[in-house]
Design a protein around this motif. Sequence first.
Motif, short mmCIF file in Angstrom:
data_model
loop_
_atom_site.label_atom_id
_atom_site.label_comp_id
_atom_site.label_asym_id
_atom_site.label_seq_id
_atom_site.Cartn_x
_atom_site.Cartn_y
_atom_site.Cartn_z
N TRP A 1 -12.87 2.66 6.12
CA TRP A 1 -12.93 1.65 6.85
C TRP A 1 -13.30 1.11 8.70
O TRP A 1 -14.21 0.50 8.51
CB TRP A 1 -10.77 1.29 7.20
N ARG A 2 -12.74 2.70 8.72
CA ARG A 2 -14.22 2.88 10.19
C ARG A 2 -15.00 3.05 10.24
O ARG A 2 -16.22 2.23 11.40
CB ARG A 2 -12.96 3.98 10.93
N LYS B 1 -9.84 9.58 3.28
CA LYS B 1 -9.16 9.30 3.31
C LYS B 1 -9.56 7.42 3.47
O LYS B 1 -10.62 6.80 4.05
CB LYS B 1 -7.96 8.94 4.42
N ALA C 1 -2.67 7.30 7.92
CA ALA C 1 -2.41 5.68 8.79
C ALA C 1 -2.48 5.77 10.16
O ALA C 1 -1.01 6.19 10.21
CB ALA C 1 -2.33 5.08 8.09
N SER C 2 -3.76 5.30 10.70
CA SER C 2 -3.30 5.36 12.32
C SER C 2 -2.24 3.82 12.52
O SER C 2 -2.71 2.96 11.70
CB SER C 2 -4.26 5.18 13.08
N VAL D 1 0.70 -0.97 -0.06
CA VAL D 1 0.07 0.50 0.19
C VAL D 1 0.68 0.77 0.12
O VAL D 1 1.35 1.30 1.10
CB VAL D 1 -1.04 0.10 1.11
N HIS E 1 -4.38 -3.62 10.75
CA HIS E 1 -5.11 -3.61 10.37
C HIS E 1 -4.99 -4.21 8.73
O HIS E 1 -5.29 -5.40 7.38
CB HIS E 1 -6.76 -2.92 9.86
N LEU E 2 -4.49 -3.54 8.10
CA LEU E 2 -4.44 -3.08 6.53
C LEU E 2 -2.95 -4.16 6.13
O LEU E 2 -2.29 -5.41 5.78
CB LEU E 2 -3.09 -2.11 5.94
N VAL F 1 -4.91 -8.05 6.33
CA VAL F 1 -5.41 -7.90 4.80
C VAL F 1 -4.61 -8.38 4.17
O VAL F 1 -4.08 -9.14 3.16
CB VAL F 1 -6.22 -6.83 4.86
N TYR F 2 -3.85 -7.65 3.77
CA TYR F 2 -2.31 -7.13 2.71
C TYR F 2 -1.65 -8.51 2.83
O TYR F 2 -0.75 -9.28 1.62
CB TYR F 2 -1.67 -6.17 2.53
N GLU G 1 -13.04 -4.38 2.72
CA GLU G 1 -12.02 -4.91 3.58
C GLU G 1 -11.34 -3.51 4.21
O GLU G 1 -10.20 -3.76 5.47
CB GLU G 1 -10.74 -5.84 3.40
N THR G 2 -10.62 -2.64 3.52
CA THR G 2 -9.67 -1.74 3.60
C THR G 2 -9.54 -0.32 3.82
O THR G 2 -9.41 0.65 3.92
CB THR G 2 -8.38 -2.00 2.94
N GLU H 1 -3.40 1.23 14.14
CA GLU H 1 -4.38 0.83 14.20
C GLU H 1 -4.71 0.00 13.09
O GLU H 1 -5.23 -1.01 12.50
CB GLU H 1 -5.85 1.22 14.98
N TYR H 2 -4.85 1.40 12.40
CA TYR H 2 -5.11 0.58 10.55
C TYR H 2 -4.36 0.71 10.10
O TYR H 2 -4.37 -1.14 8.53
CB TYR H 2 -5.58 2.66 10.01
N GLU I 1 -10.17 1.11 0.52
CA GLU I 1 -9.16 1.95 -0.35
C GLU I 1 -10.50 2.03 -1.27
O GLU I 1 -11.32 1.34 -1.23
CB GLU I 1 -8.37 1.13 -0.66
N ARG J 1 -2.31 -11.51 3.78
CA ARG J 1 -3.52 -12.70 3.50
C ARG J 1 -3.73 -12.15 1.96
O ARG J 1 -2.83 -13.16 1.71
CB ARG J 1 -4.85 -12.51 3.77
N ARG J 2 -3.14 -11.27 1.58
CA ARG J 2 -3.40 -10.92 0.05
C ARG J 2 -1.97 -11.58 -0.83
O ARG J 2 -1.91 -12.21 -1.37
CB ARG J 2 -4.12 -9.83 -0.39
N GLU K 1 -8.50 5.05 5.02
CA GLU K 1 -8.89 4.57 6.92
C GLU K 1 -10.41 5.50 7.44
O GLU K 1 -10.82 4.12 8.29
CB GLU K 1 -8.05 5.27 7.98
#
Lengths: 287, 805
Positions: free
Chosen positions: B794-795, B789, A262-263, A186, A269-270, A273-274, B666-667, A265-266, B669, A276-277, B791
């Motif tokens: 996503w939230r 954004k 991006a925090s 990302v 999460h990314l 997900v990434y 999921e993200t 926490e995010y 984006e 797994r991808r 994020e």
Amino acid sequence: MIPTQFEYVAAKSLDEALSLLGKHKDDAKLLAGGHSLIPAMKLRLAQPQVLIDISRIKDLSYIREEKGQVRIGSMTTHYQIESSDLLRRICPLLPETATHLGDVQVRNKGTIGGSLAHSDPAADWPAAVLALDAEIVVAGPKGERAIKADKFFVDLLTTALEQGEILREVRFNTPQGTVGQSYVKVRHPASGFAVVGVAVNLSVNGGKCQSAGVGITGVAPKAYRASGVEKALQGNALDAKTLSVAAAHASDGVDANTDLFASGEYRRHLAEVYTRRALGTAVSRAK
Amino acid sequence: MAENYVGKRVKRTEDPRLIQGLAHYVDDIKLPDTLHAVFLRSIYAHARIKSVDTSAAAKVPGVVAVYTGKDVSAKIGPVPCAGALPDLKTPDHRVLATNKVYFVGHPIAVVVAENRYAAKDAADLIQVDYEELPVALDEEKATQPGSPVIHEQFGTNVAYKLTAGEGDIEAALKSADKVIKQRILNQRLAPIAMEPRGVLVRYYPGEQELTMWTSTQIPHLARTQIALMLGFPENKFRLIAPEVGGGFGSKLNVYAEEALLGWIAMQLNRPVKWIESRRENIQATIHGRGQTGYLEIGYKKDGTITGLRYNVFADLGSYFQLLTPAIPTLTGLMLSGCYKIPAIQINVTGVFTNKMATDAYRGAGRPEATYVVERALDLVAADMGKDPVEVRRKNFPAPSEFPFKTATGLFYDSGNYEGALKKALDISGYHKLRDEQAKARKEGRLIGIGVSTYVEICALGPSQAMPAGGWESATVRIEPTGKVTVLTGASPHGQGQETSFAQLAADQLGVHINDVTVIHGDTSIVQYGIGTFGSRATAVGGTAVWYAIEKLKEKANKIAHHLLEAGEGKVTFKDGKFSVEAPKVKAASVPEPVLPAAGMAPGASLPDPEPHGKHVSLQDVALAAHLAKSLPQDMEPGLSATYFFEPKNFTFPFGTHIAVVEIDRETGEIHFQRYVAVDDCGKVINPMLVDGQVQGGIVQALGQALFEEVVYDDQGQLVSGTLMDYAVPRASNIPWMELDRTETPTDVNPMGVKGVGEAGTIGATPAIVAAVVDALSPLGVRHLDMPIKPETVWRIIGKNKTGAA
């Protein structure tokens, strides 16, 4: 955007570079592709008095395979890796990682050794060398030593390189058997660096994971091997459920970075997900 | 008029030099003996300066001079602001800070040295003793009691309050079946021109001539203003805008650094140069937008809008630049959008904050308005459960209703909003898209379609409505060899008028485009002009060229008439030739042509007569005009004409933009699937240039919608201070754009052109935001603040997960 005054020396050989580094010590900085150092100097965040240019040392620029090992000289450019037929054949993870790195100009100048030695927490190469379980070979006044990639990245912009040492080579065992690799990323919308970058190197036997290397960059102060993910894959059938369960460990024990985009926490999460991808892509490529 | 070039995709004549690196920007101009200036800027957002010690800096080898606010404040006039509003509180904005600093990046001192390195080293050695002060940063909170006050003399951070609009808003909202309220943010943006600012000044003490090369959109206005600041005669002051690498409004200004460099060059009698760094560019070049507002929109059950009110706090920054307080007034003007809204009211509170000044950034107040209106229409549609297209159609004025008067006091010149909308719907396959969306939603996919129908105000503008003249000038000369020189006061900075004006002139004069040169940007060569901004260069500047050529042709026609000895015959001009329209008679009765007497120069002899009459070329006429041996009695020699065009109204281009996005569940984006834009900018001179303007505008709109934001932290430190943090869209972020046009000419100018420089930024932002909101609408989302954004998205999805599952 104006650096402080510095002296510039172009070393012709590794020995000369080592001796210059021994002479100037902390006053000196090694210049490889310059794509991290020069911007830092322009902002006066870095103010070396001597720049020792090692990018012109021909002996440090090579990609070869010998005795079951791939060896890449530290001054090999991103583009040389991206375009290497040998690597595309035996370790496509590296050329794939290179395509995600900077832009054409950066890839033409920047080097793998320079990037690794800088240890930017969001650089791409650290993830790949961690996934490959590579060794970083460094030359110093007392000779050479090899450092495992997961011991090389120590902290934010900090490596296991000691004063007077120069990163000489990256080497790793040629991936054998049925291998699946991938690098996903990302991109940070401003810097282009990784918000999350995941490199995967899987060895597959009979549909099961024989060995797994997963390197993650961008998430933490330094790139790391996601050993939780690797353990969850080891010996297991590479089905969707396994990948999903394994990916949940992507940021185990990690203190995640926060920035304007991006925090923490995010980011975590990314990372999941990434991961797994990336695993999914690697599995689909393992033929 | 020949149509060899106008309307065609003629390649830009500017490009070969630009893409080969052969163009000359300020920094490419090297003068011998040049000194270099580096500024020391405040590291605090708000502080008292107790002392500035420059002694160590002055000792650095190579340093020639160090100046602080104390040295220059009494000698250089304040940085000008042309925005005149009732009861406006205007702070005294000096070129260097003296007692207080008001924002991070506020210049405190300047070092002048033999090279940039010494200057920078010395600047690092200047000791400033600051007493930090509490900061006022948020445009709403800064108006509240207890907030730190930035300019003590005013006792408040409110620079002005302004109410505008027509119709009884209270009654209109009362008469509505429903009123929707929404807080709307237009975040601060940095214009980020590719070339930062730069200034080079040379002073010849003997001749008392001051020459300044500066990266500006307004060479003449800048010269006037800087001359006033310096108390230097304007007619001995030459200001040159060489190649200018983009402005987007940020160079529609007069900056402290420009005047100060002029003063320094005269102090030291040596050329002095300053090139802005990117960090300085983000800190101390104007920002755009910066509005927090509260929208109320009333509507009837059938979707008819009854009224719109917008109470907005405008973040002005700490000082005024050229147009700072005026920008939010443009927002007020455009709040009717392309809709019939009987009552509109805007209440603007202009607020000082400890940040860089806001000012004109591509669209300048209009993107803010369009965003508010388009969000409002979407909110109404969502509330009614109707398609946003339907609600728009319900409130469009019909083409027959033009000129259309708005409740903001404007007369829209011409428009066919339904025409552009229908074309965009057809190109995008809108109804099919909606079907696909419904299907995708059933599969759990988040697909969004955003529609924006916009109108903008261009061709700024009638002088009555402009702070410093709204006309534009042109001089057109035919040189003795027949080559055509066009001097335009509208100095372009990337738009391509060197090409489009040459197209225009070539067609009007029947010459090859390569025989036309367009010159601009040098106040000693070009007659006074206003500049390039507000999508005005072609509609106002191009029209001036058009009229100048018509004027020139009148004279040329008289000369041709004389040369052709046409007597009672009528001379017409076609394809570069003047001919006598001879009466249709038998060939035998055509009189022998009388060749011009001796004295006609070689090369200008008349061609053999043709059966239908005689002709002379434009070149023949040009030479005759300059040799002046055979001119009509009492005619001035020479062949040039100047025209100052004063437009009688603005123009109002419009269009429809449609964005289609899919959100990664999921993200969060956001991925573009389609982008369709149908713009109507009236008559098009060069479709390729128009496409380029629209594309660039959409990219900057995309930046505002999804990426860009100037962020100051709670101490007023600029957190997004480099391009590693401030996210300008990259090629990989940009969707394929399907562009088309409708063409509704204006009668404001004879060419029917309207302007297109800002259309993309105005039309696209709401379309993109609407698409993302639409994608999330199954989760109950009605509005999101920019930049949206991943994020955030996503939230939102995360919060709804339990409900949706």
